[in-house]
Structure formats: structure tokens, C-alpha cells
Design a protein around this motif. Sequence first.
Motif, PDB file in Angstrom:
ATOM      1  N   GLU B 280      58.047   7.954  25.425  1.00  0.00           N
ATOM      2  CA  GLU B 280      57.134   8.429  26.476  1.00  0.00           C
ATOM      3  C   GLU B 280      57.667   8.067  27.862  1.00  0.00           C
ATOM      4  N   ALA B 281      58.363   6.933  27.927  1.00  0.00           N
ATOM      5  CA  ALA B 281      58.824   6.458  29.236  1.00  0.00           C
ATOM      6  C   ALA B 281      60.076   7.192  29.702  1.00  0.00           C
ATOM      7  N   LEU B 282      60.632   8.034  28.837  1.00  0.00           N
ATOM      8  CA  LEU B 282      61.935   8.640  29.139  1.00  0.00           C
ATOM      9  C   LEU B 282      61.894   9.791  30.133  1.00  0.00           C
ATOM     10  N   LYS B 283      60.711  10.346  30.327  1.00  0.00           N
ATOM     11  CA  LYS B 283      60.619  11.569  31.130  1.00  0.00           C
ATOM     12  C   LYS B 283      61.265  11.444  32.503  1.00  0.00           C
ATOM     13  N   ASP B 284      61.007  10.326  33.160  1.00  0.00           N
ATOM     14  CA  ASP B 284      61.407  10.240  34.561  1.00  0.00           C
ATOM     15  C   ASP B 284      62.699   9.466  34.804  1.00  0.00           C
ATOM     16  N   VAL B 285      63.440   9.154  33.751  1.00  0.00           N
ATOM     17  CA  VAL B 285      64.648   8.355  33.995  1.00  0.00           C
ATOM     18  C   VAL B 285      65.855   9.274  34.201  1.00  0.00           C
ATOM     19  N   LEU B 292      71.424   7.771  26.756  1.00  0.00           N
ATOM     20  CA  LEU B 292      71.683   6.516  26.049  1.00  0.00           C
ATOM     21  C   LEU B 292      70.472   6.129  25.196  1.00  0.00           C
ATOM     22  N   THR B 293      69.293   6.222  25.795  1.00  0.00           N
ATOM     23  CA  THR B 293      68.083   5.820  25.078  1.00  0.00           C
ATOM     24  C   THR B 293      67.787   6.785  23.928  1.00  0.00           C
ATOM     25  N   GLU B 294      68.016   8.072  24.173  1.00  0.00           N
ATOM     26  CA  GLU B 294      67.764   9.055  23.120  1.00  0.00           C
ATOM     27  C   GLU B 294      68.652   8.804  21.899  1.00  0.00           C
ATOM     28  N   LEU B 295      69.905   8.431  22.167  1.00  0.00           N
ATOM     29  CA  LEU B 295      70.797   8.140  21.045  1.00  0.00           C
ATOM     30  C   LEU B 295      70.308   6.912  20.261  1.00  0.00           C
TER      31      LEU B 295
END
Lengths: 165, 506
Positions: B280-285, B292-295
Motif C-alpha cells: 500500500e505504501a508503494l504508490k508514492d515512492v 526494488l520493493t516489488e521484487l
Amino acid sequence: MALVTALRRLAHVRICEYTRKTAAVTFGARHTSLKSFTTSTQPLRSDNKVTVHFINRDGEKITVKGSPGDSLLDIVINEDLDFDGFGACEGTLACSTCHLIFDEDVYKNLGPVTDEEMDMLDLAYGLTDTSRLGCQICLTKSLEGMVARVPESVADIRQSKDGSS
Amino acid sequence: MSCSVPHRLCCSSVIISVYSAGVIVRGSGKAFFASCNPKICVVGSGPAGFYTAQHLIKVCRLHVVSFSAFSSFQARQDAEVDIYERLPVPFGLVRFGVAPDHPEVKNVINTFTQTAKQSRCSFYGNVNVGKDVSIEELQQAYHAVVLSYGAEGNRTMGVPGEQLAGVYSAQNFVGWYNGLPSCQELNPDLSCETAVILGQGNVALDIARILLSPVDILKKTDITQPTLEALERSQIRNVLIIGRRGPLQIACTIKELREMVNLPDTRPEMVAADFNGVAEALKDVPRPRKRLTELMLKTALDTPGEKEQERRNKASRSWGFRFFRSPVEVLGDPDSMRVVGIRLAVNRLEVDGARAVLTGEVEDVKCGLVISSIGYKSVPIDPSVPFDSRKAIVPNNMGRVQHVSGLYCSGWLKTGPTGVIATTMNNSFDTARSLVEDIDSGTLDVSISKPGSQSISALLEKRGVKPVSFSDWEKIDNAEMKKGEASGKPREKLLSVEEMLRVVQT
């Protein structure tokens, strides 16, 4: 000096082929398009050359020609273009120093991007949505007249604030 | 900026290049001829030292010609750059830091070698600046001194048990497998099943990869023979990579993470709960952090496909991140004084993720090897040089050391130990630019002739120090490559200074 340049070119070609092979594992289609180049022994006629315009960090336009199958990094090396620190890892997808920025319509024509290229691009300064690594882009006739911009290198500690590099 | 003007352009279109070069002739109308070549010395021959030298040599070769009403003329004189290095071998962390299975990164050595072979560049290896020769002596001999000696210290955990057998700093561990002479006694015991690495940066991942890679892969690299033998006997099956904050704050880059994900004969083992709320926190990065986080998320949470599942089932070794944990104490066996585990405090993140705070909860992890990889640290080498011990850098303004004219710094000593090689490259070019600007503006006086290496060589000879030249290094280089050839490796590094010097003398 000429010998050094010649050796460097030789070494470079070898590395480039290696990279292409690696890329070919992921993208079979790309391999086919390169096949004709790598197997060709005849020097290509000059009318087959593709014109490329580079915009350097000072905003100056440098127009050069390259052969289909050459990577944009090959052209920078062959033409001895003076972009500071360009191609530090010699086209082996281990750095992001051959980062180039394109107009959107050109970008769309550049072919697919591998995860590995995206990974290195993520470390590039001034990354844009139309950024690519010069070592991964092979010239084709359809890219005639393309413009590739060398991004400004803004280098100071502000860049690593994210802590990711 | 003057230095980014391509040489060719500069020659072919003088007027344009003068404007874009931004050269200002002071006291316009007066002819200015520099009376001697600027002599510059660089301390340290890692990427920072070499990239600084490369840029100095290149920029100072640009003879900038300008025309005023009286046709005045300024020629920037060729700079002579001497690089001093403590070891007999050059390239610093490219040789002793870059992982042996990353040979592509080491291609930068080719450019460094070209720089070293320029007639206006000299390499003086086996000279310990701060000991064999002081910074002050270098300042007397050269117009400018650039400190590029990096970050050889390491941050310590500062917890009880850190001195137990089986606890190592990442720096020493990397130095060991990369053949750094001072780390060859390390001889780590790899007979345990679980290794814990504290820190989640690229160095931590390099170490995890080396510990877990099939030896057959490493055999083809320039990893040292003693390391290969130790890894062949290694019983390590599980590597935990521990960070005090969460997945969104991890310090490694995606290339290194992807290598772990794809490492043959290993499977990832993560704790799903560590990733709560991350997606959820990934939208704005920004894109790099996002990819990196998605992997990480995909590796930790997604149900693998059939093929990947099979690969994971077959794997004999595992690795995993553990988040929100800080070391409290390294637990030892009272008889053997060897590490048997580590006590970790459980953290939670403050809202913005910037700080980990203790929850009061602790947990113990059984392990026989602890490697702390929480950062390198520069150390002062000469009391005459200002040093900020809190930031562990030399305080500077764009590479100009504060309050000391003629003294510069580049690389990790300038910025602190972060960034990939391109970061160091740009930061070193910047220092070179500052230096050249100072020559052009007259801030750095190069009008008096300086003896350069001549006087330093005399000093060293008097002190019984024999410098190693670049062609001496090439002897070592050849000997190493020849030695490696026998075992199918690109090189077999010589592991002691004595051995290196012996080759030079033959």
C-alpha cells in the motif's frame, strides 16, 4: 595510441557480443535481428550508415554515423566522443554511466528493456521515463536521425539521500 | 564548465569553447603565461583517486586560448599527477571490495590503467602516506594534494560479545575473500549451519552471495584459493540478513537483490508479516525504490510458479531478510568463547519510517557466524588534516578541504561511504573541477615551481621506503594472471605484501 584504441575497440566488440548474447537469452526476437550483423564479414557500405545526433552535457549537438548493429555505446567509443565517464563498465550492464535520454517517439522504437537494464537504470542520475542505457541499444535503419541526450551529471551527496545507492 | 568541453570542439571552434569554458582571464589585456606545470598529488589509488587523476590530466590538457582586445593569451599548463598508494598494488576497492563474481564492474580498471600510463601520471605504490611521508611534506612538494584514501575503518555494533570468536566486520570478511593482505589471518570458521549478517546493504548481500554460491561458480572468479577451500568445507546452509528498519528502508540495490533471488541452489525464506502494509505504501515512492520493493514482495509473498517451486524445493541452502531487528548482544559459549547466537531487539518504525524505536521485546537467534555490515568509516591519517569524526569525513566544500588551501578530497572520504562506482566517479570529477577552477581563478597558486615527486622520492629513499611503480605493478599483474591460468581463474591474487615485492624485484 592508435594501437591502444584499436585494442580497446577489439575488446569492446567482444564484450558487446557477450552482452548481446546475454540479452538474447531473454529476448529471442532481438537475437534474430542481430544475427545478420554479427555474421556479416563484409564491411557495410557507407549508405547503410545511420545518422545519430547526440546532445552533450553542454547542450551541444554532435552528429555522427554508425552502422546498423552497433550499440550507441559503440558509436560513442568509435567516434571518440568525449562524454565524461561514459561507459565505465564497457557495456557489460554493470553500471549506469551510458545513460541516455530520448524523445518519447524515439524511445518507443528502441525495443524491449530487460529487467537487468532497468535495474541499472534505477541507479542512474536524472532517470526519466524515456531513459535507456546506450550499451543496450542497437542501431537499426529505422532509427535514422535519432537524437540521444546525455544527461547532466549532478553529482553530490544529495543524490544518495534515499539511501538506496 | 571548462572541463566538460570536448577537446575536439575546443580545438575546432576556439571562440565558442572559450565562452562555454567560462574562462576568465584575470587582469584582462595582460598576457598570462603560467611559468610551470601544476604538480598535483593524489593519495589513494582506488576509484576516487583514479577518477580524480583522470579528470585532472584531461582538463589540464585543454589549452584554452582566449583573445581580448590585445590578443592576450592564456595556456593552461599540463598538470602532472602522482598517485600514492599504501599497498604495492593499485585500484583499492575495485580489487579488494568489488565481489569476485562481479568481474564486469572491474572493467573500470582498463580506464584506470590508461590513466596510469599517461606520461603525466605516475604511480607510487608501497608508500604509506601519514607514516612514510606526511601530508605536510606532500604539500611542500606539490601545488595541491587530493586525499582519496577512502574509508578503511568500519562502524562497530557497540554491543557486548562483539569480540567473540566468529564475529567479523564485513570489511575484514570481504578483505579476506578478496585477498587484502591485512585480512589473510581471518580464517573464519564456517562449520556452523546459520550465519547472521547485520546490515542490508550491497556489501551484506555480496557476503551472503559468497557464503551461499555454489563453489563451482566461484572457482571461475578471482576469489582467493584459501577462501575457495574454506567455502568448500563450509557447513553454512542458512544466511539471515538483518536490518533495524523495514523493507521500504532496505539499503541494497536491486541488482544485488535479483542476484540473491536467482542464486542457484538457494531458496528465499522471508517472514510474510514483515511486509504488512508495504504494498500500500508503494504508490508514492520513486521508481528505483518501487521496483526494488516489488521484487522483494514478489519473492516473499507470491506463490511461485511450478518451475520456481521445484527449484526452491531442491535447493539445499536458504537465505532471508529479517526486518525490524537490532543487535543487543552476541551470545557466546563461555568455554570456547565462540559465538553461539545473537540477541536481537524487536523494533517498530516511527510513522515516517526514518527511525526505528525499541519495543522492549527481544528474540534470540542461534548462529555460529556473525558478520556486521553496518557501514564503512573513513579514518584520519594525519593530524594536520581537519577531520569530522562524527560524520567520519574530511570537512569540505565541493572537495576543497575547509580552511586548508591546496588540500582537496574526493570519494568516500569526501562524502561518506555510500554510492556505487558511478557516484564516486562523479564526485571525483567534481573535486577535480574545483581544483582546476582554483587554478584558473588564482586561488591556488601554481606560479612557483614545485619539486613534486623528486623531493618525495629523495625523502622516501632516506627513510628506506622503495616505491612500486606502475610497471612494477604490471609484473605483479602478470604473475597473478599466470598463476590463475593454471587453475582456470582470471587471476590468483598474491596474498602478502612481501610476496608482491618479491615479484617486483625479480
